[in-house]
Design an enzyme around this catalytic site. Structure first.
Site, PDB file in Angstrom:
ATOM      1  N   TYR A  74      -2.429  -1.252  10.252  1.00  0.00           N
ATOM      2  CA  TYR A  74      -2.530  -1.585   8.841  1.00  0.00           C
ATOM      3  C   TYR A  74      -1.255  -1.188   8.096  1.00  0.00           C
ATOM      4  CZ  TYR A  74      -4.211  -1.224   3.979  1.00  0.00           C
ATOM      5  OH  TYR A  74      -4.366  -1.342   2.621  1.00  0.00           O
ATOM      6  N   SER A 101       0.825  -1.206   0.000  1.00  0.00           N
ATOM      7  CA  SER A 101       0.000   0.000   0.000  1.00  0.00           C
ATOM      8  C   SER A 101       0.856   1.252   0.000  1.00  0.00           C
ATOM      9  CB  SER A 101      -0.904   0.013   1.241  1.00  0.00           C
ATOM     10  OG  SER A 101      -1.544   1.263   1.406  1.00  0.00           O
TER      11      SER A 101
END
Length: 284
Positions: free
Chosen positions: A188, A175
């Site tokens: 995350y 990400s």
């Protein structure tokens, strides 16, 4: 693992169903297939919706047979399966918790038993929970996020490894948050950093066997991940507007990056990360 945490299915409406999103994400491939994955067998996690669905259908259009792994979004998964079959592919759906090694072992066994092998592993499934303070992250949530986002990649790769061969490909989903940081997604973002390191290290481990390992680091993409509880309402109100393009991306704008890394077009690439992120410059 004795301390495996059960999926946080009911927290913040997670994991979320794509059919409930308005506007609907764009996942249909944008161009005709050219046989780049003809007769290949692909296992794609989180393929019920979002980037995973777009990737599964694109792979099917390019000639691959597809195994769709997901947690519990049965209606979405069935829609992905039907879309793959409409492209002429064989497709199966397998539901279960990727944070449990036994499930990963059984899923790979079922894929190989059904299709006769495995050529491409796409580790795409992930979960995120928005917390403004590090003290708001419970021990249960921390363990659960790591189980889903990074432990699953180890478990599936371990199960898949005996079936992968020269010419096989592994593509992991990291990400933009790994590179830029994200103050409300501490756990995350940390898993995404681990995924990038895993990708680079696994590439070094397997490259001499002719198995390429790469990753994709999407920016803000319109999938169930954020609107179904993965982002705070404040963040969601301006989702994607801070990118240079000024908008969130669509799943079918990310899937071609996975296709490129899965096929022979990227035959001289391993240990690399592609960045479909709306123009954000990463330099990493």
């Amino acid at each position: 693992m004795s301390d495996t945490v059960e999926p946080m299915i009911h927290e913040d409406a997670l994991p979320g169903n794509e059919y409930e999103l308005t506007p609907a994400p764009e996942w249909l491939p944008r161009y005709p297939g050219s046989g780049r994955l003809e007769d290949k067998i692909a296992l794609i996690t989180g393929a019920d919706s979002g980037i995973g669905r777009a990737t599964a259908v694109l792979f099917a259009r390019e000639g691959a047979n597809v195994a769709i792994l997901y947690l519990c979004e049965h209606e979405d998964a069935e829609a992905t399966k039907q879309a793959c079959e409409k492209e002429g592919a064989r497709a199966i759906i397998i539901a279960g918790d990727l944070g449990v090694k036994a499930f990963c072992d059984e899923a790979v066994r079922k894929v190989v038993e059904t299709f006769g092998g495995l050529d491409i592993l796409v580790n795409n499934a992930g979960e995120q929970h928005s917390d403004k303070e590090i003290t708001d992250i419970s021990e249960e949530q921390l363990k659960r996020t790591f189980q889903t986002n990074i432990y699953s990649m180890f478990f599936l790769t371990q199960a898949a490894r005996p079936h992968l061969k020269n010419g096989s490909a592994i593509i992991n989903c990291t990400s933009v948050t790994m590179y830029l940081g994200e103050p409300e997604l501490l756990d995350y973002s940390s898993t995404k950093g681990a995924i990038t390191a895993f990708t680079r290290s696994l590439s070094e481990n397997l490259v001499k066997e002719g198995i390429r390992v790469n990753a994709v680091a999407p920016g803000p993409i319109w999938t169930p991940l954020n609107p179904m509880g993965g982002s705070s309402p404040e963040k969601l109100a301006t989702f994607g507007e801070k990118t240079p393009m000024g908008r969130p991306g669509q799943p079918n704008e990310v899937a071609p990056a996975f296709l490129f890394l899965a096929c022979e077009d990227s035959s001289y690439m391993s240990g690399q990360v592609l960045h479909p992120n709306g123009g954000t410059i990463i330099n990493g």
